[in-house]
Every structure is written in structure tokens, then in C-alpha cells.
Write an enzyme that holds these catalytic residues in place. Structure first.
Site, PDB file in Angstrom:
ATOM      1  N   ASP B   7       0.893  -1.165   0.000  1.00 52.81           N
ATOM      2  CA  ASP B   7       0.000   0.000   0.000  1.00 52.81           C
ATOM      3  C   ASP B   7       0.933   1.217   0.000  1.00 52.81           C
ATOM      4  OD1 ASP B   7      -2.127   1.742   0.267  1.00 52.81           O
ATOM      5  OD2 ASP B   7      -2.264   1.483   2.437  1.00 52.81           O
ATOM      6  N   GLU B  67      -1.062  -1.427  -4.738  1.00 53.28           N
ATOM      7  CA  GLU B  67      -2.338  -0.714  -4.915  1.00 53.28           C
ATOM      8  C   GLU B  67      -2.106   0.461  -5.857  1.00 53.28           C
ATOM      9  OE1 GLU B  67      -4.692  -0.137  -1.426  1.00 53.28           O
ATOM     10  OE2 GLU B  67      -5.844   1.491  -2.335  1.00 53.28           O
ATOM     11  N   ASP B 140      -2.542   0.276   7.528  1.00 50.78           N
ATOM     12  CA  ASP B 140      -1.769   0.132   6.282  1.00 50.78           C
ATOM     13  C   ASP B 140      -1.277  -1.305   6.090  1.00 50.78           C
ATOM     14  OD1 ASP B 140      -1.097   3.332   5.819  1.00 50.78           O
ATOM     15  OD2 ASP B 140      -1.166   2.712   7.902  1.00 50.78           O
TER      16      ASP B 140
END
Lengths: 173, 173
Positions: B7, B67, B140
Site C-alpha cells: 500500500d 495498490e 496500512d
């Protein structure tokens, strides 16, 4: 001082290395790193990383000066320019170089004397300042040399301001 | 298959490594790389580069799943997320990993079954799928595990489509 200027991009990344010896500025190297649109974005960034690493190893710059990414163009372009500038920054820091960013406007002001200079005027000013007799093609190489010249123009002022700040903000002779 | 989910971000970059053995998915590692706002952006990207390199060296993933950065947030955030994702992509390719990107929507669909899932639902689904009994903090780390799970869910379909394409588009048993 030895400065490597970078005009970041995914398809074409311009680079130009300028050395300052006393008052004289000499272009040591300039060119373009190209990556193929047939590759994926990660593969292209991997190539840029490898090429920039080898450039820094060869040219041993003290400073890597990068043109700042602005978001006035389209979002997709801005994204890929941002990714390539990120890769260059990380490589430069890992190699022990200082990294500085300049906006397109700062670069035009430093090189051509006004922020509205066009590509042709910039290329001509770069060639005049560095005493280069042949056209700089592609233009990304000239753009990158302009970033390096901009840093060399700003560095004495930045150093003086730093000294003033260290003396508690008092300007002394 | 061993997948490292990422992420991306400049202040906090989540990572989560999931290994698939047969039908079983096992979380091997998850956490967050933080960089200090007191450092310059290039220095922070240099730290991210070093940390990601050491993570990949330690976990030896086959695939790094990231992502995808979208531009719905503010421009400054998007820029720094783009720079950090660029650094991760270049490192992953240099280490010989495949790199795949997934949109936030694809990740939510694959993990929670619908694109509107919120942070809490996603964290709970990640824990359920990976049989983790403790809360995943910071979020996260859960987000990064979700990216890895998304890749493991998509990979069989992607491989099947690849086989179909190689057979000239004919679906055969």
C-alpha cells in the site's frame, strides 16, 4: 561543483551534466534515456533505475537537480513523470548526492532571464552559456542541461542565505 | 506462490506478505515503513528504497502487488504516493519479481466481495481469510495484506486467460 540535471519522464528522461570550474561552466555529458512503450510501467522504471545508477556512477555528480513535476498537464502524464522522478531521487540519495528540485519557471528565469521563454529560446541560451556549437537534440537533453545551469546559478545565493541563517539572521560582511 | 502486497505512501508504506500453499494462504509478514516528515522528499524516497530492497531480499516474493494510485484525493498526496510506488516498482523489477497493480475497487471486490467495503470490514475480512486473531495495526498493514490476497484471487483467472490467448482464443478443456 558537478551537477547532473534531470528532466524526468517515462518515455524520455533527459540528462545533462555541467561542471563549474571557477567561473567557467562546462557541459560534460548530455542525452536521453528512452524506454519502450511495449514494456510495462514497472519494467520501464526498472530500466530507468539501472541507467540512472550507471550515469551517476560514471559522472559522479555532487548534486542531482530535477525539474519539479507540475500538474498542469494531464493526470496520466503527471503520474508517470512523478514515478520516474521518484526513482531518480531515491537513486541519487542512495549514491550520496544532494537532490534539489526546481520548477519550470525557476529554470526559465535562471537560464533565459524570464519565465515565458519557449523551447527554442531555452535551447539557444543553453548552447550559448555552455559554448556548444551543435543543436541539442532531442530537446530533453537541452532541458536537462538547463536544470543543471539553474542549480549552478542558484547555489551561491542558497549558500549565502544558509550562512545568514546560521548567524541568526543577521547579514554581516 | 509468495506475494508481497504494497500500500504505497511517503509517510507510511504498508507491506504484507502472503504465501499460498495449495489452497491455504498464510500471512508471513506485515508491517509499515514510516519516514519522517522532517526529512526531504528525496531522503524519504531513499529510505523507502533501502527498506523495500531489504524486505524483498528477506521475503523473496515471486510477485509484488501494488495498490494503484488514483487521483481522487488531493494532488500533493497523489504525487508523493506516485513517487513512492515508482520506487517500489523499480526495486521489485530489479530484484526479478513480477509487478502487478490493482485498483482499490478490485482489491475490495476480491477481499470483501463488494467495492463499497470500508476500512473496518476490510481489516476483518483480511484477518478471517488469513486466520489472524489479533487486530492488524496500523491499518496500512491490513491494506497491504489485502492487495496480496487480491493478487492470489486473480492469479488463477489471469493464468487461465493467458492459456486461452496462447491457444488462439479458443476455450478448450
Amino acid at each position: 561543483m558537478n551537477v547532473l540535471g534531470i528532466d524526468p519522464g517515462l518515455t524520455r528522461l533527459g540528462y545533462g551534466c555541467v561542471q563549474q570550474d571557477g567561473r567557467k561552466q562546462i557541459a560534460r555529458s548530455a542525452g536521453v534515456i528512452r524506454t519502450s512503450a511495449a514494456l510495462s510501467v514497472p519494467e520501464r522504471l526498472g530500466e530507468i533505475q539501472a541507467e540512472v545508477r550507471s550515469l551517476i556512477g560514471e559522472l559522479q555528480p555532487d548534486v542531482v537537480a530535477i525539474e519539479r513535476v507540475l500538474f498542469q498537464v494531464n493526470v496520466r502524464t503527471a503520474m508517470s513523470v512523478g514515478q520516474s522522478s521518484g526513482v531518480v531521487m531515491a537513486e541519487a540519495v542512495s549514491a550520496g548526492c544532494s537532490v534539489v528540485e526546481y520548477s519550470p519557471n525557476e529554470i526559465k528565469l535562471a537560464v533565459a532571464g524570464w519565465g515565458g521563454a519557449d523551447k527554442t529560446q531555452m535551447e539557444q541560451m543553453v548552447r550559448t552559456l555552455l559554448r556548444i556549437n551543435v543543436p541539442l537534440k532531442p530537446v530533453d537533453a537541452a532541458d536537462a542541461l538547463a536544470v543543471a545551469i539553474c542549480h549552478l546559478a542558484q547555489a551561491p545565493t542558497a549558500a549565502a542565505l544558509q550562512r545568514v541563517a546560521e548567524k541568526g539572521g543577521k547579514i554581516t560582511s
